[in-house]
Design an enzyme around this catalytic site. Structure first.
Site, PDB file in Angstrom:
ATOM      1  N   SER A 195       5.122 -10.616   2.199  1.00  0.00           N
ATOM      2  CA  SER A 195       4.039  -9.637   2.277  1.00  0.00           C
ATOM      3  C   SER A 195       4.422  -8.302   1.657  1.00  0.00           C
ATOM      4  O   SER A 195       3.551  -7.591   1.144  1.00  0.00           O
ATOM      5  CB  SER A 195       3.612  -9.439   3.734  1.00  0.00           C
ATOM      6  OG  SER A 195       3.097 -10.637   4.266  1.00  0.00           O
ATOM      7  N   HIS A 213       4.949  -4.835   5.584  1.00  0.00           N
ATOM      8  CA  HIS A 213       3.669  -4.669   4.899  1.00  0.00           C
ATOM      9  C   HIS A 213       3.483  -3.219   4.458  1.00  0.00           C
ATOM     10  O   HIS A 213       3.041  -2.948   3.337  1.00  0.00           O
ATOM     11  CB  HIS A 213       2.514  -5.051   5.829  1.00  0.00           C
ATOM     12  CG  HIS A 213       2.522  -6.483   6.274  1.00  0.00           C
ATOM     13  ND1 HIS A 213       3.488  -7.008   7.111  1.00  0.00           N
ATOM     14  CD2 HIS A 213       1.659  -7.504   6.005  1.00  0.00           C
ATOM     15  CE1 HIS A 213       3.227  -8.286   7.346  1.00  0.00           C
ATOM     16  NE2 HIS A 213       2.128  -8.606   6.682  1.00  0.00           N
TER      17      HIS A 213
END
Length: 396
Positions: free
Chosen positions: A270, A335
């Site tokens: 991610s 993230h």
């Protein structure tokens, strides 16, 4: 400045070189243009008047889109001179920042039909045109990309990364006999690729954690975003630039976790995916009027919803009762590290198609910030854990 002899033979040679270039997409030697044919006085400039008359008489031998750019270059110089090096850069597919500014600030002659209006294109040509409109905000860049792209090399980086992630996931799924929410398996963290705070001295884990995913739901969204966003970006900007943004997001993600969520492990790609997607979305917003991709508002909304759902899943999983206490489930901070890279380094890369990044002051500012963060995180990992007397979960 004195008069220059007509460079008609040289432009004819350029046209011939362009035809040769179609047969040999990667020539090792530069185009056959002798400086003395254009600039016998060695002044660094050629006359726009003779340059324009030359294009009008020999322009049919050149690619029509490249001819438009050459005319735009002539229109942009009201002082009657064109920099010889700008012309060489254009014919050699090496566009300098000064060349772009000369065209953007001048009275560009891009009045012929847009690339989108051209008919009779093959399937591959329509695909290249579609990618150009998906990623580039300026018509002059879209035409340049359409003329220059040869699919050699293909977008190998994103495809290779995606195939490796799928292969590792399938292998672990068979080994653990679990494909959904693999991360909840008691032996999941024993894999040598996962970043674990107790094993942070093993430097490869800051990068290899991208090959481990929490489950098929985690892998699926990352793979879809990598292919739908990463592959077109690599087709336009090349494997080196897109690979740099991706890897920078991956490293920033794991380092951000080691600083902000010190007891948690990290898995999934991610960080790299969010770096690319964030850079792409930011580039669209910053060039909203120029981006002519279809349904851009709806597609941005869908992308943001998907990213938010994935981020929400990661937050929920982080605070869900762990399957291997006292170690928590993987962190969601990676993230955020990827987003930070995307809206800084990534945006500079995407906004400077075919330009030398070393000419951009903003590029060096963001590189310096990123370097400072990496150095800070390294020192943090070396000293902060012991100074804070933090109780880490035992190694898996």
């Amino acid at each position: 400045m004195g008069e220059h002899p007509s460079p008609a033979p040289a432009v004819a040679a350029c046209a011939e070189a362009e035809r040769i270039e179609e047969l040999e997409p990667e020539p090792e030697e530069p185009l056959p243009m002798a400086p003395e044919d254009f600039d016998p006085g060695n002044t660094g400039y050629i006359s726009t008047g003779k340059f324009r008359s030359l294009l009008e008489s020999h322009g049919s031998e050149l690619d029509p889109h490249k001819r438009e750019v050459l005319l735009a270059l002539a229109d942009s110089h009201s002082d009657g001179h064109i920099c010889y090096q700008d012309f060489v850069n254009l014919m050699s597919n090496k566009r300098s920042n000064s060349f772009r500014q000369a065209i953007l600030q001048g009275n560009r002659r891009l009045c012929s039909k847009a690339l989108l209006e051209e008919k009779g294109l093959s399937l591959s040509q329509r695909l290249i045109r579609h990618v150009a409109y998906e990623t580039l905000p300026r018509e002059i860049d879209r035409k340049w990309y359409y003329d220059s792209y040869t699919c050699c090399p293909p977008p190998w980086f994103m495809i290779a990364i995606t195939l490796l992630e799928i292969a590792f996931f399938l292998y672990n799924g068979v080994a653990l006999d679990q494909f959904v929410l693999q991360v909840t398996h008691p032996h999941y963290l024993k894999n040598a690729l996962v970043y674990h705070p107790q094993l942070r001295a093993q430097a490869w884990r800051y990068l290899t954690y991208i090959f481990m995913h929490a489950g098929i739901e985690h892998l699926g969204l990352n793979v879809v975003l990598q292919l739908l966003v990463g592959v077109p970006l690599e087709m336009v900007h090349g494997a080196a630039r897109i690979g740099f943004v991706y890897v920078a997001g991956v490293v920033a993600g794991s380092l951000a976790v080691s600083v902000a969520d010190m007891t948690a492990p990290v898995v999934g790609s991610s960080g790299g995916v969010y770096a690319l997607v964030s850079a792409h979305l930011a580039n669209i917003v910053m060039n909203w009027s120029g981006m002519e991709c279809q349904f851009k508002l709806l597609r941005m909304a869908v992308a943001l919803i998907c990213m938010s759902m994935e981020f929400g899943r990661a937050v929920w999983l982080r605070f869900h009762p762990s399957a291997y206490p006292p170690c928590p489930h993987p962190s969601f901070v990676a993230h955020l590290g990827g987003v930070a890279v995307g809206i800084t380094l990534g945006v500079v890369v995407l906004r400077n198609y075919e330009q030398r990044l070393q000419d951009q002051s903003l590029w060096w500012i963001f590189v310096a910030i990123y370097t400072v963060f990496v150095l800070f995180a390294v020192f943090w990992n070396v000293f902060a854990y012991s100074l804070l007397d933090l109780r880490l979960p035992p190694p898996p």
